[in-house]
Design an enzyme around this catalytic site. Structure first.
Site, PDB file in Angstrom:
ATOM      1  N   TYR A  94       0.877  -1.267   0.037  1.00 54.00           N
ATOM      2  CA  TYR A  94      -0.078  -0.086  -0.003  1.00 54.00           C
ATOM      3  C   TYR A  94       0.968   1.301  -0.089  1.00 54.00           C
ATOM      4  CZ  TYR A  94      -3.797   3.001   1.289  1.00 54.00           C
ATOM      5  OH  TYR A  94      -4.758   4.186   1.566  1.00 54.00           O
ATOM      6  N   LYS A 141       1.198   4.338  -2.875  1.00 57.80           N
ATOM      7  CA  LYS A 141       0.687   5.689  -2.511  1.00 57.80           C
ATOM      8  C   LYS A 141       1.940   6.494  -2.780  1.00 57.80           C
ATOM      9  CE  LYS A 141      -3.693   5.011  -1.667  1.00 57.80           C
ATOM     10  NZ  LYS A 141      -4.827   5.295  -2.464  1.00 57.80           N
TER      11      LYS A 141
HETATM   12  P1  NAP Z   1     -13.430   2.097   0.626  1.00 57.65           P
HETATM   13  O1  NAP Z   1     -14.501   2.532   1.520  1.00 57.65           O
HETATM   14  O2  NAP Z   1     -12.962   0.670   0.652  1.00 57.65           O
HETATM   15  O3  NAP Z   1     -14.120   2.260  -0.836  1.00 57.65           O
HETATM   16  C1  NAP Z   1     -13.151   2.133  -2.061  1.00 57.65           C
HETATM   17  C2  NAP Z   1     -14.122   2.087  -3.448  1.00 57.65           C
HETATM   18  O4  NAP Z   1     -13.159   1.882  -4.371  1.00 57.65           O
HETATM   19  C3  NAP Z   1     -15.111   1.034  -3.294  1.00 57.65           C
HETATM   20  O5  NAP Z   1     -16.305   1.354  -3.789  1.00 57.65           O
HETATM   21  C4  NAP Z   1     -14.554  -0.382  -4.059  1.00 57.65           C
HETATM   22  O6  NAP Z   1     -15.413  -0.998  -4.861  1.00 57.65           O
HETATM   23  C5  NAP Z   1     -13.903   0.829  -5.125  1.00 57.65           C
HETATM   24  N1  NAP Z   1     -12.928  -0.094  -5.909  1.00 57.65           N
HETATM   25  C6  NAP Z   1     -12.044  -0.897  -5.382  1.00 57.65           C
HETATM   26  N2  NAP Z   1     -10.948  -1.596  -6.161  1.00 57.65           N
HETATM   27  C7  NAP Z   1     -11.543  -1.114  -7.591  1.00 57.65           C
HETATM   28  C8  NAP Z   1     -10.970  -1.295  -8.914  1.00 57.65           C
HETATM   29  N3  NAP Z   1     -10.222  -1.987  -9.158  1.00 57.65           N
HETATM   30  N4  NAP Z   1     -12.052  -0.467  -9.807  1.00 57.65           N
HETATM   31  C9  NAP Z   1     -12.723   0.289  -9.392  1.00 57.65           C
HETATM   32  N5  NAP Z   1     -13.288   0.459  -8.305  1.00 57.65           N
HETATM   33  C10 NAP Z   1     -12.494   0.000  -7.279  1.00 57.65           C
HETATM   34  O7  NAP Z   1     -12.296   3.244   0.801  1.00 57.65           O
HETATM   35  P2  NAP Z   1     -12.111   4.446   1.097  1.00 57.65           P
HETATM   36  O8  NAP Z   1     -11.621   4.463   2.599  1.00 57.65           O
HETATM   37  O9  NAP Z   1     -13.173   5.217   0.804  1.00 57.65           O
HETATM   38  O10 NAP Z   1     -10.825   4.866   0.414  1.00 57.65           O
HETATM   39  C11 NAP Z   1     -10.836   5.768  -0.799  1.00 57.65           C
HETATM   40  C12 NAP Z   1      -9.711   6.202  -1.067  1.00 57.65           C
HETATM   41  O11 NAP Z   1      -8.771   6.739  -0.268  1.00 57.65           O
HETATM   42  C13 NAP Z   1      -8.531   5.117  -1.599  1.00 57.65           C
HETATM   43  O12 NAP Z   1      -7.670   5.167  -2.394  1.00 57.65           O
HETATM   44  C14 NAP Z   1      -7.685   4.974  -0.283  1.00 57.65           C
HETATM   45  O13 NAP Z   1      -6.428   4.175  -0.312  1.00 57.65           O
HETATM   46  C15 NAP Z   1      -7.772   6.205   0.262  1.00 57.65           C
HETATM   47  N6  NAP Z   1      -7.334   6.476   1.621  1.00 57.65           N
HETATM   48  C16 NAP Z   1      -8.360   5.975   2.665  1.00 57.65           C
HETATM   49  C17 NAP Z   1      -8.091   6.376   3.829  1.00 57.65           C
HETATM   50  C18 NAP Z   1      -9.057   6.032   4.999  1.00 57.65           C
HETATM   51  O14 NAP Z   1      -8.451   6.039   6.342  1.00 57.65           O
HETATM   52  N7  NAP Z   1     -10.138   5.407   4.731  1.00 57.65           N
HETATM   53  C19 NAP Z   1      -6.740   6.846   4.313  1.00 57.65           C
HETATM   54  C20 NAP Z   1      -5.930   7.408   3.330  1.00 57.65           C
HETATM   55  C21 NAP Z   1      -6.132   7.038   1.945  1.00 57.65           C
HETATM   56  P3  NAP Z   1     -16.043  -2.313  -4.133  1.00 57.65           P
HETATM   57  O15 NAP Z   1     -17.192  -1.908  -3.340  1.00 57.65           O
HETATM   58  O16 NAP Z   1     -16.581  -3.152  -5.272  1.00 57.65           O
HETATM   59  O17 NAP Z   1     -15.052  -2.986  -3.405  1.00 57.65           O
END
Ligand code: NAP
Length: 246
Positions: free
Chosen positions: A154, A158
């Site tokens: 990861y 990133k």
């Molecule tokens: P999340 O709740 O797991 O949602 C991720 C979304 O991306 C889901 O709708 C998922 O679809 C979709 N996805 C996964 N793989 C995909 C693919 N191959 N093609 C198209 N869509 C795909 O995650 P989140 O927390 O909202 O995170 C969003 C972004 O923020 C990510 O890039 C994550 O790394 C970043 N981020 C998050 C955090 C945190 O604390 N939450 C911190 C730093 C960075 P499915 O429903 O089908 O799985």
């Protein structure tokens, strides 16, 4: 309504941070195409956008496939003629210590988090270059800046995304295209819901502002980066983490 008449694409917008970003951009006047692996989730987000009076489109797309991404972008361009904003938000985690990490855990995280953003950027580049304007925002993570035990895949994805952001910013600036990244800290979504409560409490206690972030905290900064107020900002990484990484 600074995004009135604009067309945006947000990946991974079926839930979590991506959905908040899609709704925020629509709230500022943009039409928004919602891309997600999960077509039903994408459809729900598109429905919420349409209720605000903006146009939307839900597409089930795996961002790690260049062919699938190109097909989706061509479909959007056929319907809407232009794309002004792309937010590369789709991301996954497959955490493991290095000695236990399977090849597939490494490959899948790099394929979605890093190659996915390359795919989207490549697919929209020609049309944005032709119109001599555009805005790309990549959702990175503070883990890509500080590293983390158990998240080598990861963190590398990133960190790579931040390097991709800076390179594309330099490459595309002469054509009027800005490329920036937002690096969230610890945000309340399904991704962090998986973390055991005790560990989550420990992580929150290490955040100077004393709370987890909300998806809207990220959406607000993405909105700013797409706005005319950010017209002189490119190649930057904006950390949104309550002070977790100082
Ligand atoms: P999340 O709740 O797991 O949602 C991720 C979304 O991306 C889901 O709708 C998922 O679809 C979709 N996805 C996964 N793989 C995909 C693919 N191959 N093609 C198209 N869509 C795909 O995650 P989140 O927390 O909202 O995170 C969003 C972004 O923020 C990510 O890039 C994550 O790394 C970043 N981020 C998050 C955090 C945190 O604390 N939450 C911190 C730093 C960075 P499915 O429903 O089908 O799985």
């Amino acid at each position: 309504m600074f995004l009135e008449g604009k067309k945006a694409v947000v990946t991974g917008a079926g839930r979590g941070i991506g959905r908040a970003i899609a709704l925020a951009l629509a709230g500022h006047g943009s039409d928004v195409a919602v891309l997600d692996m999960d077509e039903a989730g994408a459809g729900e987000t598109a429905g919420l956008i349409e209720r605000t009076g903006r146009k939307s489109l839900a597409l089930g797309v795996n961002v790690s496939s260049l062919t699938a991404v190109e097909e989706a972008i061509n479909k959007i361009l056929d319907l809407w003629s232009s794309i002004d904003i792309v937010v590369n938000n789709a991301g996954i985690t497959r955490d493991n210590l290095l000695v236990r990490m399977k090849e597939d855990e490494w490959d899948s995280v790099i394929a979605v988090n890093l190659k996915g953003s390359f795919n989207l950027s490549k697919a929209v580049a020609r049309s944005m270059m032709k119109q001599r304007s555009g805005c790309i925002v990549n959702i990175a993570s503070i883990i890509g800046m500080m590293g983390n035990a158990g998240q080598a895949n990861y963190a590398a994805s990133k960190g790579g995304l931040i390097a991709l952001t800076k390179s594309l910013a330099k490459e595309m600036a002469p054509r009027g295209i800005r490329v920036n990244a937002v690096a969230p800290g610890f945000i309340a979504t399904d991704m962090t819901d998986k973390i055991p409560e005790k560990l989550r409490d420990e992580m929150v206690s290490a955040i100077p502002l004393g709370r987890m972030g909300e998806p809207d905290d990220i959406a607000a900064v993405v909105s700013f980066l797409t706005s005319p107020s950010a017209s002189y900002i490119t190649g930057q990484v904006i950390v949104v983490d309550g002070g977790m990484y100082i």
